[in-house]
Every structure is written in C-alpha cells, then in structure tokens.
Design a protein around this motif. Structure first.
Motif, mmCIF file in Angstrom:
data_model
loop_
_atom_site.group_PDB
_atom_site.id
_atom_site.type_symbol
_atom_site.label_atom_id
_atom_site.label_comp_id
_atom_site.label_asym_id
_atom_site.label_seq_id
_atom_site.Cartn_x
_atom_site.Cartn_y
_atom_site.Cartn_z
ATOM 1 N N ASN A 133 50.844 26.779 57.703
ATOM 2 C CA ASN A 133 51.150 27.929 58.545
ATOM 3 C C ASN A 133 50.130 29.020 58.298
ATOM 4 O O ASN A 133 49.952 29.459 57.167
ATOM 5 N N THR B 88 56.674 26.943 64.312
ATOM 6 C CA THR B 88 56.931 27.325 62.915
ATOM 7 C C THR B 88 58.427 27.364 62.661
ATOM 8 O O THR B 88 58.913 26.935 61.613
ATOM 9 N N PRO C 102 52.180 31.609 63.810
ATOM 10 C CA PRO C 102 53.567 31.978 64.115
ATOM 11 C C PRO C 102 53.889 31.595 65.555
ATOM 12 O O PRO C 102 53.169 31.992 66.476
#
Lengths: 103, 301
Positions: B72, B55, B51
């Motif tokens: 991710n 992202t 994060p």
C-alpha cells in the motif's frame, strides 16, 4: 542481516477469509437455486456457471449442482439477475429463522 | 501479435486467490474484476495499491483478503512505487510481475504525474485503473473522470457541469506498449487482455469501467446489467491499442454489425446519479456517441 529498525515497519498480514467477519449477516435476501431449472444440474454437465463467474464474493461453487456459501454471501443478487434461466430466486432471509412468526 | 485462445467459463481456473468475507460493498463491480483478474495474473506477482476501495477490500491487519503480496502506497506515487518494486525484482533476477492497481482518482487526478513519468520511461509494469467515476471510497466526491451531469456529494444539486476526462486517450498519447479498455461486466474479456498484457514488455495500461452500486445509485443486483448497458449503448467502448493501432474488441466489435445501438437515455435512466441530467445534456451525449460510432463504422467496415 537486515537492519532491525526496518523490520518494525513491516506488516505481514496472513491471508484468510473473513476480515470483515461473517458477511452473511449483511444479507437481507438469500439466493435459492431451483435445481430443476439450473442448466448444469439439469443436464448433468459442466455448462453455464455464470453465477460462479459473476459472484463478487466467490461464494458460489463451480459444481454440477452449485452450492452457495451462506456464511459469506452478501446477498447482492447478481446471480439471480444474471441467471439465463431464472433458476435463482432471492428469498427474504427472515423466512429461514426458526420459530419466527410472519404475518 | 496473435490473439491468444479465448478463455471461457469452463476453462477458467477454479483456483481462487481472493477470500470471501472482505470489506467490499455488496454487489461491488471491483470485486468481480479483482477476483477474475488475479486468476489471469497468477501467483507470481506483486500488487501496488494506493488508497482506494481496493485497499479497503484487502482489509486490516492481521488478515488480508488476497493471497498475493500487496504494497500500500501513497496516492501520488503508485507508478513510482511500482517502478521501484520492478527495479528490485530485476536486481534479484526474478521475473515477478508488478501490477499497479489504482482507482480513477488515483490515476486521473492525483497519480497522473507519476504514471506519465513511468509511461515515458517505458517501465515494464502493468497499470490497471478501475474507473468507478468518482472518489467512491471516501464517499462519492467528484473526480476527473466523473461524467457531465452526474450527481456526487460535491456536486449535489445540478450535477457536474464539466466534461469528464478521456483518460485512455491521455495515456494513448504517451504511446504505451499496450492499452486496453475493459468493463467489469465482461470479466472474461478483462482476463484475456491481462493474459495478453503479461506477454508484452513495457508499460501496459488497462482502463476498466466498474459500476458502483452506492455511488451510482443502482440496486446491488444491477451492477453487471448496468456495465453491459454502458457498452451496448456505445457510451463506453472496449478497444485495445497496440503499436498505435486501435482495434475494437469483443462485445464492442460485435456492435459494429448492428444498425443502431441502444439509446443512451436507457443507460442514464437506470441510475440515480443522472437524475438531474437535462434533456439537452442527454441529447448532446447521444449525438456525441452517434458521431463516434459513425467514425468507427467508417474505419472498420
């Protein structure tokens, strides 16, 4: 054969411009290039291209006469700040709205 | 190792891998870095991103801003995920480059144990930390690398009282295969260091200072000028460490020839986040910089 349970978890986004929409609408001032000063346009040769290199949003083209994609230009003004010959000027976008009256 | 030929604006590839219209703020330093960095990495790579602003920049399903595959992961496990992806690529017999690209919070605070483990194991990945000196994505909270005296939303009145971590030094203590510091204002320098890192086996760590207009309190068009000021005042040095040998590079190397650098005060005054910085703090910072550069001059002259 892959386990179908894991297939559900896969996210496969397609690559493409504009997931935040037309970011040109974020802009308050737009860059306008004065071709009589711009180094590659003036000399007719590939040179300088700093605006292309430093543009965060990849909207300036690497041409002899650089073009700016106003659809996506966020209007940050880095190109105008970094231009070695001050050929780029930031002009209020409102000046370009047709029929708008300005004081 | 020989220095590869220098990339210039003219021979830098025109092929773009990042699309416009992404969610990055106007004037984002990371956008410049990412756009130019991916050109160096080429198509055959997989990104692992915790994060972070990156992202957000990649965007939401079903459209992605990059043409490369991006995985991710969670904050704490960036380097661990990259290790796993690399192991899978090895098993498949592919030479695909695995690149972990994290922010300073995800590297210096939350992700440091996984990174330290990967460094110790000597995993064959590239780890890039873009350092915007706070948790910018969640709204400018202080992080480990936030410099002393900096205003953030969690240090709102008198600024951070502690000294920021020197993250490259922590990584250097692990003896990585390659370590380099870069700045978002010198994207070509970053490009060349990435090209070099691609050739080396082992963990390659790149630390990049990335000015952030909303977080640092600067105008959007000042991003590049500010990053340049950080290098020219001597606050942020660009160097690379190979086989334990430190070498100043590019713009910082040129500063060695100058008798005096730009005053640090100039850099501090450009930003709103240092508004609460006292004169003593600024003087202490200047003394620190002077001392460090006196050391460099002794060493390299």
């Amino acid at each position: 054969m892959p386990d179908p349970r894991f297939k559900i978890l896969t996210s496969a986004s397609t690559s493409g411009p504009g997931d935040a929409g037309r970011t040109g609408s974020w802009r308050v001032e737009r860059p306008v290039i004065d071709m009589s000063r711009c180094i590659p346009a003036k000399t007719g040769k590939h040179a300088c291209h700093l605006c292309w290199l430093l543009c965060p949003d990849n909207v300036v083209s690497k041409d002899i006469e650089p073009e700016i994609d106003l659809e996506y230009c966020k209007g940050c003004g880095i190109c105008a700040e970094e231009c070695p010959v001050q050929a780029i000027e930031m002009v209020p976008d409102a000046d370009f709205i047709e029929g708008a009256e300005r004081e | 190792m020989k220095m590869a030929a220098k990339t210039t604006v003219l021979n830098l590839t025109e092929e773009e891998f990042v699309h416009p219209g992404n969610r990055a703020c106007s004037g984002c330093g990371l956008s410049i870095l990412y756009r130019i960095g991916v050109k160096a990495l080429g198509r055959d790579c997989i990104f692992v991103v915790p994060p972070s602003c990156l992202t957000v920049m990649q965007g939401l399903y079903p459209i992605a801003a990059t043409q490369m595959p991006v995985l991710n992961g969670t904050f704490a496990s960036t380097a661990a995920i990259a290790t796993g992806v690399k192991a899978a690529m090895r098993r498949l017999g592919r030479a695909t480059q695995v690149v972990a690209w994290a922010g300073d919070g995800g590297t210096s605070d939350i992700g440091i144990q996984a990174l330290s483990g990967a460094l110790e194991r000597g995993e064959d990945i590239i780890y890039i930390c873009y350092d915007n000196e706070a948790y910018m994505n969640t709204g400018v909270q202080r992080s480990g690398t936030t410099p002393q005296g900096s205003l953030t939303t969690t240090t709102p009145f008198s600024g951070k009282s502690e000294v920021g971590k020197n993250l490259p030094a922590i990584i250097a203590a692990h003896n990585p295969a390659y370590l380099a510091t870069c700045s978002a204002s010198y994207p070509l320098d970053f490009h060349d260091k990435l090209l070099k890192a691609k050739q080396i086996k082992g963990l390659k760590y790149l630390h990049v200072q990335t000015p952030c207009p909303p977080g640092w309190g600067i105008e959007e068009h000042m991003t590049v000028a500010l990053g340049r000021a950080a290098v020219e005042t001597g606050l942020f040095d660009l160097y690379e460490i190979e086989d334990g040998c430190l070498q100043l590079t590019g713009p910082s190397q040129q500063l060695l020839g100058k008798a005096c650098l730009r005053p640090v005060r100039e850099y501090l005054e450009m930003q709103v986040r240092f508004k609460a910085c006292s004169d003593e703090q600024a003087a202490a910072l200047q003394a620190q910089v002077d001392q460090r550069w006196a050391g460099y001059r002794d060493k390299f002259k």
